[in-house]
Design a protein around this motif. Sequence first.
Motif, mmCIF file in Angstrom:
data_model
loop_
_atom_site.group_PDB
_atom_site.id
_atom_site.type_symbol
_atom_site.label_atom_id
_atom_site.label_comp_id
_atom_site.label_asym_id
_atom_site.label_seq_id
_atom_site.Cartn_x
_atom_site.Cartn_y
_atom_site.Cartn_z
ATOM 1 N N PHE A 170 47.820 37.512 53.207
ATOM 2 C CA PHE A 170 47.458 38.262 52.009
ATOM 3 C C PHE A 170 48.709 38.672 51.247
ATOM 4 O O PHE A 170 48.807 38.487 50.026
ATOM 5 C CB PHE A 170 46.642 39.498 52.393
ATOM 6 N N PHE A 171 49.692 39.218 51.948
ATOM 7 C CA PHE A 171 50.916 39.656 51.280
ATOM 8 C C PHE A 171 51.734 38.476 50.770
ATOM 9 O O PHE A 171 52.286 38.510 49.669
ATOM 10 C CB PHE A 171 51.754 40.504 52.233
ATOM 11 N N LEU A 208 56.989 44.790 40.199
ATOM 12 C CA LEU A 208 55.580 45.136 40.347
ATOM 13 C C LEU A 208 54.686 44.302 39.435
ATOM 14 O O LEU A 208 53.584 43.899 39.833
ATOM 15 C CB LEU A 208 55.382 46.625 40.071
ATOM 16 N N MET A 209 55.143 44.024 38.224
ATOM 17 C CA MET A 209 54.346 43.188 37.324
ATOM 18 C C MET A 209 54.250 41.761 37.859
ATOM 19 O O MET A 209 53.209 41.098 37.715
ATOM 20 C CB MET A 209 54.943 43.207 35.911
ATOM 21 N N ALA A 210 55.323 41.282 38.497
ATOM 22 C CA ALA A 210 55.271 39.949 39.108
ATOM 23 C C ALA A 210 54.327 39.952 40.303
ATOM 24 O O ALA A 210 53.555 38.997 40.506
ATOM 25 C CB ALA A 210 56.671 39.507 39.526
ATOM 26 N N TRP A 211 54.380 41.006 41.112
ATOM 27 C CA TRP A 211 53.435 41.110 42.230
ATOM 28 C C TRP A 211 51.998 41.140 41.725
ATOM 29 O O TRP A 211 51.110 40.504 42.291
ATOM 30 C CB TRP A 211 53.715 42.375 43.040
ATOM 31 N N HIS A 212 51.774 41.906 40.651
ATOM 32 C CA HIS A 212 50.420 42.001 40.111
ATOM 33 C C HIS A 212 49.912 40.639 39.647
ATOM 34 O O HIS A 212 48.753 40.274 39.896
ATOM 35 C CB HIS A 212 50.378 42.997 38.945
ATOM 36 N N ALA A 213 50.779 39.867 38.984
ATOM 37 C CA ALA A 213 50.362 38.534 38.531
ATOM 38 C C ALA A 213 49.971 37.666 39.722
ATOM 39 O O ALA A 213 48.962 36.948 39.686
ATOM 40 C CB ALA A 213 51.488 37.877 37.734
ATOM 41 N N GLY A 214 50.737 37.736 40.806
ATOM 42 C CA GLY A 214 50.411 36.974 42.003
ATOM 43 C C GLY A 214 49.137 37.464 42.669
ATOM 44 O O GLY A 214 48.331 36.660 43.165
ATOM 45 N N PHE A 215 48.953 38.790 42.678
ATOM 46 C CA PHE A 215 47.740 39.361 43.261
ATOM 47 C C PHE A 215 46.501 38.908 42.488
ATOM 48 O O PHE A 215 45.464 38.581 43.089
ATOM 49 C CB PHE A 215 47.839 40.884 43.269
ATOM 50 N N GLU A 216 46.583 38.882 41.167
ATOM 51 C CA GLU A 216 45.444 38.444 40.355
ATOM 52 C C GLU A 216 45.109 36.982 40.649
ATOM 53 O O GLU A 216 43.919 36.613 40.720
ATOM 54 C CB GLU A 216 45.756 38.630 38.869
ATOM 55 N N TRP A 257 45.663 35.445 43.487
ATOM 56 C CA TRP A 257 45.040 35.450 44.814
ATOM 57 C C TRP A 257 43.574 35.845 44.708
ATOM 58 O O TRP A 257 42.700 35.213 45.319
ATOM 59 C CB TRP A 257 45.792 36.431 45.720
ATOM 60 N N ALA A 258 43.278 36.900 43.945
ATOM 61 C CA ALA A 258 41.902 37.399 43.838
ATOM 62 C C ALA A 258 40.977 36.358 43.204
ATOM 63 O O ALA A 258 39.803 36.255 43.577
ATOM 64 C CB ALA A 258 41.888 38.692 43.033
ATOM 65 N N LYS A 259 41.490 35.563 42.260
ATOM 66 C CA LYS A 259 40.654 34.591 41.558
ATOM 67 C C LYS A 259 40.149 33.479 42.461
ATOM 68 O O LYS A 259 39.079 32.904 42.207
ATOM 69 C CB LYS A 259 41.437 33.968 40.393
ATOM 70 N N VAL A 260 40.875 33.158 43.492
ATOM 71 C CA VAL A 260 40.506 31.991 44.312
ATOM 72 C C VAL A 260 39.800 32.379 45.607
ATOM 73 O O VAL A 260 39.547 31.518 46.456
ATOM 74 C CB VAL A 260 41.758 31.141 44.640
ATOM 75 N N GLN A 261 39.477 33.681 45.758
ATOM 76 C CA GLN A 261 38.818 34.106 46.984
ATOM 77 C C GLN A 261 37.349 33.687 46.997
ATOM 78 O O GLN A 261 36.646 33.818 46.002
ATOM 79 C CB GLN A 261 38.909 35.628 47.147
ATOM 80 N N ASP A 307 36.193 41.870 47.488
ATOM 81 C CA ASP A 307 35.431 43.107 47.378
ATOM 82 C C ASP A 307 35.908 43.894 46.154
ATOM 83 O O ASP A 307 37.112 44.156 46.016
ATOM 84 C CB ASP A 307 35.632 43.950 48.634
ATOM 85 N N PRO A 308 35.004 44.297 45.248
ATOM 86 C CA PRO A 308 35.420 44.966 44.004
ATOM 87 C C PRO A 308 36.233 46.233 44.232
ATOM 88 O O PRO A 308 37.205 46.489 43.516
ATOM 89 C CB PRO A 308 34.088 45.267 43.299
ATOM 90 N N HIS A 309 35.848 47.062 45.212
ATOM 91 C CA HIS A 309 36.574 48.304 45.453
ATOM 92 C C HIS A 309 37.995 48.007 45.934
ATOM 93 O O HIS A 309 38.962 48.629 45.474
ATOM 94 C CB HIS A 309 35.834 49.155 46.482
ATOM 95 N N PHE A 310 38.146 47.042 46.835
ATOM 96 C CA PHE A 310 39.473 46.649 47.316
ATOM 97 C C PHE A 310 40.313 46.112 46.160
ATOM 98 O O PHE A 310 41.488 46.488 45.988
ATOM 99 C CB PHE A 310 39.336 45.598 48.408
ATOM 100 N N TYR A 311 39.719 45.221 45.365
ATOM 101 C CA TYR A 311 40.444 44.620 44.243
ATOM 102 C C TYR A 311 40.929 45.680 43.270
ATOM 103 O O TYR A 311 42.105 45.693 42.871
ATOM 104 C CB TYR A 311 39.546 43.616 43.520
ATOM 105 N N ARG A 312 40.059 46.612 42.891
ATOM 106 C CA ARG A 312 40.428 47.608 41.897
ATOM 107 C C ARG A 312 41.465 48.596 42.466
ATOM 108 O O ARG A 312 42.343 49.066 41.744
ATOM 109 C CB ARG A 312 39.174 48.343 41.400
ATOM 110 N N THR A 313 41.351 48.893 43.752
ATOM 111 C CA THR A 313 42.314 49.798 44.368
ATOM 112 C C THR A 313 43.714 49.214 44.331
ATOM 113 O O THR A 313 44.681 49.880 43.938
ATOM 114 C CB THR A 313 41.903 50.114 45.813
ATOM 115 N N TRP A 314 43.860 47.956 44.721
ATOM 116 C CA TRP A 314 45.187 47.338 44.747
ATOM 117 C C TRP A 314 45.696 47.043 43.344
ATOM 118 O O TRP A 314 46.903 47.161 43.073
ATOM 119 C CB TRP A 314 45.157 46.077 45.608
#
Length: 383
Positions: free
Chosen positions: A110-111, A307-315, A317-321, A326-333
């Motif tokens: 995940f990380f 942090l903005m680069a991490w956020h781009a990578g996180f987004e 990751w979330a798109k291909v799950q 989980d919406p709550h997990f996604y919005r929290t991170w």
Amino acid sequence: MRFGSERRVRRLLERADVCVGGNRPWDIEVHDGRFFGSVARSGALGAGEAYSAEWWDCPRLDQLVERVVATGAVDRFAGYLGRARAAWRRAFGNGRGTVADIHYARDPAFFRAWLGPTLNYSCGYWRSATNLDDAQRHKMSLIAAKLQLGPGDRVLDIGCGWGGLARYLGEVGCRVVGVTNTPAQAAFAQRHCAGLDVRILGCDFRDPQVRAAGPFDRVVSVGMFEHVGRRHHGEFLNLCRHVLPPGGLALLHTMGRTTPGDFDSWTDRYIFPNSYVPSMADIVEAAAGRFVVEDWHNFGADYDRTLMAWHAGFEQWAKVQSPPCDPHFYRTWRYYLLTYAGYFRTRQRAQLWQIVLAKDGVAGGYRSVRDVCPTARPEVKKV
């Protein structure tokens, strides 16, 4: 009661030029009227909880927080509970086990999906970098230069995480002992550093086996001091002093707090429980009688880009799950990554420091380092 809370929150947002129902990127849209009461009662904590619950949205959370922090509005609803929580953490918080169990114990995959191949979960150094991976490699190269490391040097890496820095230093010929109190990290780091002169200890930094592993030529700690707790700063630096020879260097890479009070009550509860972001005074007080502060480097603005680069990578990751995240997990991170970017962008509330400490001081003085060669790479040993 609700209408009184709504008026207060709207006035607060107006001070930061933020509108409810506006069309600018930093304006907010309220989906559930409970949002106003949550913010009025609990400030930043209530705002974060309401966001995770889908009570409100904002196209650019980073810009929203940048404005709210810059105007001082973020502090207006801190209240008694927020001040009491911050005081308790200054006195007793130590982060022992809690952050390891809740935050870092997730699957390393995940990380890695958004941290990148260096697995550095700390601020990169963007002075000459144009992408996240280079910024992290330049950060590790900068650390090696500041510690004046060479082949054969023994290095203690306290809070080694998934072993990104330990691997980097092992690849340039250092002999490294890494320490993490997260079992999942320890297991991954040992595999990640296979074939190198790197040993990973899965324990707390206060465990006797850490001292027994010494002596060391150098000590480094990246992104871990925030989890030590003010009460244990002295213990941490005592360990560093104990394992170093006279004139030996230690480097602290840590977030720094420049304002009094609670840093972020929502993050403290949901992201990094029981953590404590130190102030300059905290570090100077802990170093007194133990180390000479040889160099203090602030590059907190680089955390915004990281942090903005991490956020781009996180987004991504979330798109291909599949199934969807989980919406709550996604919005929290998402909230965590973007609000922290806003905090660091203001340059008012949070900083990132690299501090070089010398046991008894460096004879003749220490030469500060800021520039690293952008093309420098360690010669990777075949494993």
